[in-house]
Design a protein around this motif. Structure first.
Motif, mmCIF file in Angstrom:
data_model
loop_
_atom_site.group_PDB
_atom_site.id
_atom_site.type_symbol
_atom_site.label_atom_id
_atom_site.label_comp_id
_atom_site.label_asym_id
_atom_site.label_seq_id
_atom_site.Cartn_x
_atom_site.Cartn_y
_atom_site.Cartn_z
ATOM 1 N N TRP A 125 0.833 -1.198 0.000
ATOM 2 C CA TRP A 125 0.000 0.000 0.000
ATOM 3 C C TRP A 125 0.874 1.256 0.000
ATOM 4 N N SER A 126 0.440 2.258 -0.735
ATOM 5 C CA SER A 126 1.041 3.585 -0.623
ATOM 6 C C SER A 126 -0.004 4.614 -1.033
ATOM 7 N N SER A 127 0.107 5.802 -0.463
ATOM 8 C CA SER A 127 -0.847 6.859 -0.765
ATOM 9 C C SER A 127 -0.171 8.198 -0.577
ATOM 10 N N SER A 128 -0.713 9.215 -1.209
ATOM 11 C CA SER A 128 -0.174 10.561 -1.053
ATOM 12 C C SER A 128 -1.281 11.575 -1.274
ATOM 13 N N VAL A 129 -1.157 12.693 -0.590
ATOM 14 C CA VAL A 129 -2.037 13.845 -0.762
ATOM 15 C C VAL A 129 -1.153 15.088 -0.765
ATOM 16 N N ASP A 130 -1.316 15.928 -1.801
ATOM 17 C CA ASP A 130 -0.537 17.161 -1.892
ATOM 18 C C ASP A 130 -1.470 18.326 -2.173
ATOM 19 N N PHE A 131 -1.417 19.328 -1.311
ATOM 20 C CA PHE A 131 -2.154 20.571 -1.552
ATOM 21 C C PHE A 131 -1.225 21.552 -2.247
ATOM 22 N N TRP A 132 -1.729 22.230 -3.267
ATOM 23 C CA TRP A 132 -0.942 23.218 -3.989
ATOM 24 C C TRP A 132 -1.764 24.486 -4.203
ATOM 25 N N THR A 133 -1.075 25.590 -4.242
ATOM 26 C CA THR A 133 -1.719 26.863 -4.545
ATOM 27 C C THR A 133 -0.753 27.714 -5.346
ATOM 28 N N ILE A 134 -1.282 28.420 -6.337
ATOM 29 C CA ILE A 134 -0.470 29.245 -7.233
ATOM 30 C C ILE A 134 -1.142 30.604 -7.379
ATOM 31 N N ARG A 135 -0.348 31.657 -7.277
ATOM 32 C CA ARG A 135 -0.817 33.012 -7.500
ATOM 33 C C ARG A 135 0.025 33.611 -8.623
ATOM 34 N N LYS A 136 -0.646 33.897 -9.733
ATOM 35 C CA LYS A 136 0.051 34.412 -10.910
ATOM 36 C C LYS A 136 -0.422 35.839 -11.182
ATOM 37 N N THR A 137 0.514 36.752 -11.383
ATOM 38 C CA THR A 137 0.173 38.154 -11.596
ATOM 39 C C THR A 137 0.841 38.684 -12.864
ATOM 40 N N ASP A 138 0.396 39.878 -13.276
ATOM 41 C CA ASP A 138 0.927 40.534 -14.480
ATOM 42 C C ASP A 138 0.799 39.637 -15.711
ATOM 43 N N ILE A 139 -0.277 38.870 -15.768
ATOM 44 C CA ILE A 139 -0.472 37.946 -16.876
ATOM 45 C C ILE A 139 -0.567 38.723 -18.186
ATOM 46 N N ILE A 140 0.168 38.271 -19.172
ATOM 47 C CA ILE A 140 0.144 38.878 -20.501
ATOM 48 C C ILE A 140 -1.080 38.355 -21.238
ATOM 49 N N SER A 141 -2.001 39.245 -21.536
ATOM 50 C CA SER A 141 -3.232 38.799 -22.184
ATOM 51 C C SER A 141 -3.926 39.966 -22.863
ATOM 52 N N GLU A 142 -4.918 39.630 -23.645
ATOM 53 C CA GLU A 142 -5.856 40.599 -24.172
ATOM 54 C C GLU A 142 -7.118 40.529 -23.322
ATOM 55 N N ILE A 143 -7.962 41.540 -23.412
ATOM 56 C CA ILE A 143 -9.237 41.469 -22.715
ATOM 57 C C ILE A 143 -10.020 40.300 -23.281
ATOM 58 N N GLY A 144 -10.549 39.452 -22.425
ATOM 59 C CA GLY A 144 -11.330 38.317 -22.882
ATOM 60 C C GLY A 144 -12.596 38.763 -23.602
ATOM 61 N N GLU A 145 -12.964 38.021 -24.637
ATOM 62 C CA GLU A 145 -14.147 38.389 -25.420
ATOM 63 C C GLU A 145 -15.416 38.330 -24.584
ATOM 64 N N GLU A 146 -15.513 37.338 -23.708
ATOM 65 C CA GLU A 146 -16.661 37.279 -22.805
ATOM 66 C C GLU A 146 -16.669 38.481 -21.874
ATOM 67 N N THR A 147 -15.475 38.884 -21.406
ATOM 68 C CA THR A 147 -15.385 40.028 -20.502
ATOM 69 C C THR A 147 -15.880 41.298 -21.181
ATOM 70 N N ILE A 148 -15.487 41.492 -22.444
ATOM 71 C CA ILE A 148 -15.878 42.707 -23.163
ATOM 72 C C ILE A 148 -17.397 42.838 -23.228
ATOM 73 N N PHE A 149 -18.071 41.750 -23.624
ATOM 74 C CA PHE A 149 -19.504 41.852 -23.893
ATOM 75 C C PHE A 149 -20.382 41.477 -22.697
ATOM 76 N N SER A 150 -19.764 41.358 -21.538
ATOM 77 C CA SER A 150 -20.555 41.200 -20.324
ATOM 78 C C SER A 150 -20.305 42.350 -19.352
ATOM 79 N N ASN A 151 -19.553 43.375 -19.811
ATOM 80 C CA ASN A 151 -19.172 44.479 -18.942
ATOM 81 C C ASN A 151 -19.317 45.797 -19.702
ATOM 82 N N PRO A 152 -20.236 46.668 -19.285
ATOM 83 C CA PRO A 152 -20.448 47.942 -19.989
ATOM 84 C C PRO A 152 -19.206 48.815 -20.073
ATOM 85 N N THR A 153 -18.264 48.636 -19.121
ATOM 86 C CA THR A 153 -17.038 49.425 -19.157
ATOM 87 C C THR A 153 -16.323 49.264 -20.486
#
Length: 932
Positions: free
Chosen positions: A707-735
């Motif tokens: 028998w063997s088992s494992s559990v690993d908790f992970w968390t990631i915080r990513k900032t300054d992501i290089i992207s364009e405005i999402g298409e869903e974001t554009i047409f769901s936000n009056p801004t």
């Protein structure tokens, strides 16, 4: 697939050796001492996640290991297929998803996406070293998985934790290291064939490898492996689920407004003329749907006056054209079902070769050379090209025969599909090569490993069939040589043949040259063992170039035209990268051990001739800290923390304006317009690197050898992501949809063009648990049974594509470009008895909330959840002899179709090609012969 587990064997072996030695001393007379038993030394290997060689299993970082046996049992033959089975891979690029890549423009690219951080944040290695990225410029930078010699892979190590401190900046999401055989002696031959029950998507693979020489005895080893694969295409008409999912009935707003014969967009005056003519000539005029024969156009796009003067031919069924009041053809026009008969799985030929030569110069020094050659040729065949909107300003009038029955004599605006030209076929040819020459050994207690690595990828994306000249097409229509307002004819096909264009191609090349080296040695000894230091450095030069053929530069190819001449201009860029790191492993006690690493990188600025501009230099220093605690021989606790960054790619910095349409069907809440709307995409030379912080903590429990088992908790915080405005974001936000700098409109409120730009605008927070449980029974009268499960539960996935937007919850729902399921697992049941082996496996992805954008689906198919996706595979093997083994099985045992979804992101609507497999029940068999 198996998890790397905490292995107790080295500890047990050390104790046993000590006891044997003590017993021998106690029982042997002093005058005649027995010869000392040779010390048994556990072999140390380098495991992904560290530059220091360790006894296998002793690692504080979560590494999943997939063995050759695991790969064979799964029945897959390509790296992309294999990674689809990894539960941490979310939204990876596959052939299906790249058939019409509106946003990325990188057809043919297969890429991994660990943790859903983006393809560019997953680092792919071959034998611990880099390959050149896929050369075609686009939104994703990374190694094309087609270039991995899958037939020669011995194992795959997946580090599901950021490792920028050791491997470099593009390892934010993790590392996937494909490891091939080394120092092999003998010959292996394997033949594999697969056939689907419903036809299409067949596969044939031949692999052969061989090696001679023992470095210890002969002073050398030479090994080579070749892998050849042929994959057959699959058309939508060959799959029942495509017809059952009924694009026109369920997702009519996502049908096309470009049918054949052509749809005509009338002006208000032309519609009045048409209806007056019908009233005046009730027996001879073309009649509309009103009781008096007048025409009543309209539909989901308010203000639409779209009609089709051959609408009676739009019958649906085998005919891909139908009249759908809520479709883009509206009430009086025709809507085209592009999923009726198109390619959903491409034909592909893949050839890979890898060879390695090792020379033993001295007992502690080796020279080696490794050569990789790869070529993948993939044909993408889609429905016929569309004409785009031919405006009334082009001066084209209806044919005389239609003028006589409509009364419309002024120039008209119209759009149609080039059915007479046949389906569009493009060929993507990707060639890769890599030569690594290096040396390993030991000098003055320092272990060294240094090499020069030159890696090249060259990609050609060429239009093969179904592409015609835009100027000659319009001239032919204006002159009456071609009539787009009637059903296909022999004369129409002959005309299209006469204006075909060939030789339109984009050629991209990327070259990466690396000099790298690392040193490691024992510094001192603590209570728990040796303190080991590793030092490493690399200098990397990245060269990219792009050119287009003259045919493409003419900007005259219907369906493959660019509004920016600079987009097709020849370019060449160079970037130098330097990095250095240090790593130390310190076992403070027999229970506590620490792993600490620190890396610094410098990305030199990139010069762009067209702008006479050099970008800023970028530097970053990233730490990695790992710690493990073993309270006893059954438990291991581990934790790690690290940071990372990803420098913007040359494409993100300098790719010129791209004009096209939105990747998704969208609904504009201002005008009510539905469709793929015009969009201009800009790069940005002022981009800064993306940054991340990641943390993990876990426990491994191995109460017995079974028998063997494992559990690993992970968390990631990513900032300054290089992207364009999402298409869903554009047409769901009056801004955004009311901001004229982003959404520019005509005077009537309809969208003229959307403008987006690459910026450091996003952030992403994600977290979850990786779990593994393995049981392996003892041999008994009925054989040996075993079972294991590896799963990932995502507890958080929130992101924003603009600093002014709140974080959007993307967990358990489709948002923007992908679905992040809460739970994924791979389950295996094994049974072995003598020469016979059986494996039953299950791949499972949990249900999630559908995209559910108002106006993009019929009401009964809009407010819904996507069903869970569960695939069962069965494989068996029989070993005739030590040399010969037969394996056969059934993939997708229950013939389960991908679940229906109303997502509008990918061309493959009604299902999601990023994780769904359209092949259905598939039978495979392989015969392997091995001798030494």
């Amino acid at each position: 697939m198996k998890q790397t587990h905490f292995v107790l064997k080295p500890c047990v072996l050390a104790v046993a050796t000590a006891l044997v030695s003590i017993q021998a001393i106690a029982q042997t007379p002093v005058a005649a001492p027995a010869p000392a038993a040779p010390a048994v030394k556990a072999e140390k290997i380098e495991v992904t996640g560290s530059s220091i060689k360790r006894i296998e299993g002793e690692n504080a970082l979560p590494v999943q290991v997939i063995s050759r046996e695991d790969i064979d049992k799964s029945g897959v033959t390509t790296a992309a297929e294999l990674l689809q089975k990894i539960t941490a891979n979310v939204g990876g690029l596959t052939d299906g998803a790249s058939i019409t890549d509106q946003a990325g423009a990188q057809r043919g690219f297969n890429g991994a996406n660990l943790r859903g951080l983006g393809v560019s944040s997953t680092l792919i290695l071959l034998n611990g070293r880099r390959l050149a990225n896929f050369a075609s410029p686009g939104d994703n930078s990374g190694v094309d998985l087609n270039n991995i010699p899958s037939g020669a892979v011995q194992r795959v190590e997946v580090l599901k934790d950021g490792a920028s401190a050791i491997y470099g900046t593009d390892a934010m999401g993790g590392v996937i290291n494909f490891i091939t055989r080394k120092d092999y002696q003998g010959v292996d031959i394997k033949i594999y064939t697969a056939s689907t029950e419903q036809g299409g998507a067949g596969k044939t693979t031949v692999s052969a490898s061989g090696g001679i020489g023992d470095p210890g005895k002969d002073g050398f080893n030479v090994f080579g492996a070749i892998d050849v694969q042929k994959l057959d295409p699959l058309r939508s008409s060959q799959r029942k689920f495509i017809q059952e999912y009924d694009l026109p009935g369920r997702l009519a707003p996502q049908t096309s407004s470009n049918p054949f014969p052509a749809n005509v967009d009338l002006t208000a005056a032309q519609l009045a003329t048409l209806n007056n003519f019908v009233r005046a000539n009730p027996t001879t005029a073309l009649r509309g749907t009103n009781a008096d024969g007048t025409w009543n156009p309209g539909g989901i796009n308010s203000g639409s006056r779209r009609v089709n003067f051959a609408r009676t031919s739009c019958t649906g069924g085998a005919n891909p054209n139908s009249v759908q009041p809520t479709g883009l053809g509206g009430r009086e026009g025709c809507s085209f079902n592009y999923m009726a008969d198109t390619e959903i799985y491409p034909t592909s030929d893949k050839q890979n070769f890898i060879g390695r030569a090792t020379f033993q110069l001295a007992p502690t020094h080796q020279l080696f050379a490794e050569l990789l050659l790869s070529k993948t040729e993939t044909d993408y065949a889609a429905s016929p090209a569309t004409s785009g909107n031919i405006a009334a300003s082009a001066g084209i009038t209806l044919p005389a025969s239609l003028q006589a029955v409509t009364g419309i004599t002024t120039p008209v605006a119209f759009r149609f599909r080039l059915s007479d030209a046949g389906g569009r076929t493009s060929r993507v040819e990707s060639e890769a090569s890599r030569l690594v020459v290096g040396a390993t050994g030991t000098v003055a207690d320092w272990d060294y490993d240094a090499a020069i690595n030159r890696s090249v990828n060259e990609t050609t994306d060429e239009n093969i069939r179904g592409w015609v000249s835009n100027t000659r097409l319009r001239a032919g229509i204006a002159a009456g040589a071609y009539n787009p307002f009637v059903l296909p004819t022999a004369a129409g096909r002959a005309f299209m043949d006469s204006i075909q264009l060939s030789g339109a191609a984009r050629i991209s090349k990327g070259t990466t040259t690396i000099i790298d080296g690392k040193l490691s040695r024992t510094l001192t000894r603590l209570e728990g063992g040796d303190v080991v230091l590793a030092l490493g450095a690399e200098a990397r030069r990245e060269e990219t170039s792009f050119r287009a053929t003259d045919v493409l530069k003419s900007n005259d190819v219907v369906g493959d035209r660019a509004s920016s001449g600079a987009l097709l201009a020849d370019t060449s860029n160079t970037r130098n990268v330097k990095g250095a790191y240090a790593e130390i492993i310190a076992p403070f006690t027999k229970q506590w051990e620490a792993q600490v690493a620190l890396r610094t990188d410098r990305y030199d600025g990139v010069y762009y001739k067209a702008l006479n501009r050099t970008t800023s230099n970028l530097t970053s220093t990233n730490p990695k800290v790992g710690i493990s605690f073993r309270p006893d021989n059954t438990l291991l606790f581990r934790a790690s923390y690290g940071t990372g960054f990803r420098a913007p790619s040359v494409s993100e910095l300098f790719r010129p304006l791209r004009s096209g349409v939105t990747a998704s069907f969208v609904r504009d809440p201002v005008s009510g317009e539905v469709g793929q709307l015009p969009i201009d995409r800009f790069s940005n030379p002022d981009l800064q690197p993306e940054k991340s912080k990641q943390f993990s903590v876990g426990v491994i429990f191995e109460p017995s050898r079974n028998w063997s088992s494992s559990v690993d908790f992970w968390t990631i915080r990513k900032t300054d992501i290089i992207s364009e405005i999402g298409e869903e974001t554009i047409f769901s936000n009056p801004t955004y949809y009311n901001n004229p700098t982003i959404v520019r409109r005509f005077s009537d409120g309809f969208v003229d063009v959307i403008t987006v730009k690459k910026e450091n605008r996003g952030k992403l927070n994600t977290a979850g648990l990786d779990v593994a449980l393995r049981w392996r029974g003892d041999n008994g009268p009925l054989g040996r049974f075993g079972a294991d499960i590896l799963g990932t539960v995502v507890t958080e996935y929130k992101f924003a594509t603009d600093p002014r937007s709140p974080l959007v919850d993307g967990l358990g729902k489709f948002r923007d470009d992908k679905a992040v399921q809460r739970w994924r697992h791979k389950l295996n049941f094994d049974w072995d008895r003598g020469p016979i082996g059986l494996t039953l496996s299950n791949t499972y992805l949990s249900s999630y909330r559908d995209q559910n954008v108002d106006g993009l689906a019929a009401p009964e198919w809009n407010n819904r959840d996507v069903k869970a996706y569960s695939l069962w595979d069965l494989s068996g093997s029989y070993r005739f002899s030590k040399e010969l083994r037969l394996r056969a099985g059934v993939l997708n045992l229950a013939d389960t179709a991908p679940p229906f979804t109303n997502q509008s992101r990918y061309f493959q609507v009604t299902w999601d090609s990023t994780y769904g497999d359209p092949r259905g029940r598939t039978y495979f068999a392989s015969l392997a012969y091995s001798f030494k």
